[in-house]
Scaffold this active site. Structure first.
Site, PDB file in Angstrom:
ATOM      1  N   ARG A  89      43.520  38.756  31.355  1.00  0.00           N
ATOM      2  CA  ARG A  89      42.796  37.650  31.988  1.00  0.00           C
ATOM      3  C   ARG A  89      42.022  36.901  30.930  1.00  0.00           C
ATOM      4  NH1 ARG A  89      39.145  39.071  37.063  1.00  0.00           N
ATOM      5  NH2 ARG A  89      37.917  40.082  35.466  1.00  0.00           N
TER       6      ARG A  89
ATOM      7  N   ASP B 142      39.519  49.562  29.550  1.00  0.00           N
ATOM      8  CA  ASP B 142      38.589  50.154  28.571  1.00  0.00           C
ATOM      9  C   ASP B 142      38.302  51.616  28.906  1.00  0.00           C
ATOM     10  OD1 ASP B 142      38.427  47.860  27.108  1.00  0.00           O
ATOM     11  OD2 ASP B 142      36.511  47.198  27.947  1.00  0.00           O
TER      12      ASP B 142
ATOM     13  N   ASP C 200      35.559  48.056  33.551  1.00  0.00           N
ATOM     14  CA  ASP C 200      36.853  47.599  33.030  1.00  0.00           C
ATOM     15  C   ASP C 200      37.806  48.796  32.978  1.00  0.00           C
ATOM     16  OD1 ASP C 200      37.895  45.171  30.784  1.00  0.00           O
ATOM     17  OD2 ASP C 200      38.953  47.074  31.020  1.00  0.00           O
TER      18      ASP C 200
ATOM     19  N   THR D 157      38.498  31.387  32.050  1.00  0.00           N
ATOM     20  CA  THR D 157      39.118  30.797  33.256  1.00  0.00           C
ATOM     21  C   THR D 157      39.437  31.857  34.309  1.00  0.00           C
ATOM     22  OG1 THR D 157      41.356  31.116  32.408  1.00  0.00           O
ATOM     23  CG2 THR D 157      40.248  29.056  31.809  1.00  0.00           C
TER      24      THR D 157
HETATM   25  C1  PRP Z   1      42.468  43.706  34.452  1.00  0.00           C
HETATM   26  C2  PRP Z   1      43.213  44.542  35.486  1.00  0.00           C
HETATM   27  C3  PRP Z   1      44.167  43.546  36.065  1.00  0.00           C
HETATM   28  C4  PRP Z   1      43.355  42.275  36.060  1.00  0.00           C
HETATM   29  C5  PRP Z   1      42.846  42.069  37.437  1.00  0.00           C
HETATM   30  O1  PRP Z   1      43.221  43.562  33.313  1.00  0.00           O
HETATM   31  O2  PRP Z   1      43.824  45.670  34.951  1.00  0.00           O
HETATM   32  O3  PRP Z   1      45.368  43.391  35.329  1.00  0.00           O
HETATM   33  O4  PRP Z   1      42.285  42.469  35.133  1.00  0.00           O
HETATM   34  O5  PRP Z   1      42.196  40.854  37.526  1.00  0.00           O
HETATM   35  P1  PRP Z   1      42.726  39.666  38.430  1.00  0.00           P
HETATM   36  O6  PRP Z   1      43.052  40.239  39.747  1.00  0.00           O
HETATM   37  O7  PRP Z   1      41.519  38.764  38.466  1.00  0.00           O
HETATM   38  O8  PRP Z   1      43.878  39.004  37.762  1.00  0.00           O
HETATM   39  P2  PRP Z   1      42.662  42.856  31.976  1.00  0.00           P
HETATM   40  O9  PRP Z   1      42.952  41.401  31.975  1.00  0.00           O
HETATM   41  O10 PRP Z   1      41.217  43.242  31.790  1.00  0.00           O
HETATM   42  O11 PRP Z   1      43.574  43.488  30.852  1.00  0.00           O
HETATM   43  P3  PRP Z   1      43.702  45.003  30.346  1.00  0.00           P
HETATM   44  O12 PRP Z   1      44.442  45.772  31.404  1.00  0.00           O
HETATM   45  O13 PRP Z   1      44.489  44.856  29.099  1.00  0.00           O
HETATM   46  O14 PRP Z   1      42.316  45.557  30.105  1.00  0.00           O
HETATM   47  N1  URA Z   2      39.538  44.126  35.754  1.00  0.00           N
HETATM   48  C1  URA Z   2      38.877  45.284  35.619  1.00  0.00           C
HETATM   49  O1  URA Z   2      39.264  46.142  34.828  1.00  0.00           O
HETATM   50  N2  URA Z   2      37.796  45.480  36.394  1.00  0.00           N
HETATM   51  C2  URA Z   2      37.338  44.576  37.273  1.00  0.00           C
HETATM   52  O2  URA Z   2      36.345  44.824  37.953  1.00  0.00           O
HETATM   53  C3  URA Z   2      38.034  43.348  37.383  1.00  0.00           C
HETATM   54  C4  URA Z   2      39.145  43.160  36.619  1.00  0.00           C
END
Ligand code: PRP
Ligand code: URA
Length: 213
Positions: A108, A207, A204, A112
């Site tokens: 994400r 993480d 997160d 945005t």
């Molecule tokens: C997180 C999560 C989803 C997304 C959800 O990933 O694992 O993929 O955000 O958010 P949304 O419903 O608003 O699209 P992130 O972008 O943090 O990437 P990561 O898994 O690499 O940490």
């Molecule tokens: N992605 C995450 O990992 N946690 C949240 O709360 C939202 C998006």
């Protein structure tokens, strides 16, 4: 949130118990990883009770021969949304060891909140399989909607989506954008904060699974 025919929110004491520990900021990376897998397995048991291809085989018991239904080999494809979706793959593999795995890489944009796709590798023949898209967090719903659309554009016809924690905004968005996709969420949280994080949520997920920050 309104009721959607294609949405199942789990309300099971075993899952609730595990999610309480998952949320706790003191939960270690190892325990977090194990809990994500265990919750995924519990959800998979229920979410794959229909739609899975089965085939009839003959089994010889000590007393007689009978016909039995078994899950067809290689009938399910798991598609984790990277990174955090990776944490759910083993939870399904425990039940479907023959499932192939496709990967969709998305992150994400922090300003945005829109998903950006950086990787896609899918098994040959995925169009005919039951595709389980997995991501622990369903926040705005942007990542899930785009991942499902990408799979539909590749010809996939049987798609289910599974998340551990959903925000009402995200669940509604996916349910309305993809009414033909069954959505399974183990728990529905209150709302999103101004940064698009789920409240109370768990922080997160990527993480916490991989020890980054
Ligand atoms: C997180 C999560 C989803 C997304 C959800 O990933 O694992 O993929 O955000 O958010 P949304 O419903 O608003 O699209 P992130 O972008 O943090 O990437 P990561 O898994 O690499 O940490
Ligand atoms: N992605 C995450 O990992 N946690 C949240 O709360 C939202 C998006």
């Amino acid at each position: 949130m309104k009721n959607y025919e294609n949405v199942v929110i789990f309300d099971h004491p075993l899952i609730r118990h595990k999610i309480a520990i998952l949320r706790d900021e003191r939960t270690s990376m190892k325990e977090f990883r194990e809990l994500v897998e265990e919750i995924t397995t519990l959800m998979t048991y229920e979410s794959l009770k229909d739609g899975v291809l089965t085939t009839e085989i003959e089994v010889k018991t000590p007393l007689e021969t009978c016909k039995q239904m078994v899950v067809a080999d290689n009938s399910v494809v798991i598609v984790p949304i990277l990174r955090a979706g990776l944490g759910m793959v083993n939870g399904i593999h425990v039940l479907f060891p023959s499932a192939r795995v496709g990967h969709i890489g998305m992150y994400r944009n922090e300003e945005t909140l829109k998903p950006e796709t950086y990787y896609c590798k899918l098994p040959v023949g995925i169009e005919e399989k039951l595709v389980m898209v997995v991501d622990p967090m369903l926040a705005t719903g942007g990542s899930a909607c785009d991942a499902i659309q990408l799979l539909k554009d590749k010809g996939c016809k049987h798609i289910k989506f599974m998340a551990i924690i959903g925000a009402p905004e995200g669940v509604s968005k996916v349910a309305e954008t993809h009414p033909d996709v069954d959505i399974y969420v183990s728990t529905l949280d209150r709302c999103l904060n101004e940064n698009g994080y789920i409240l109370p949520g768990l922080g997160d997920a990527g993480d916490r699974l991989f020890g980054t920050k």
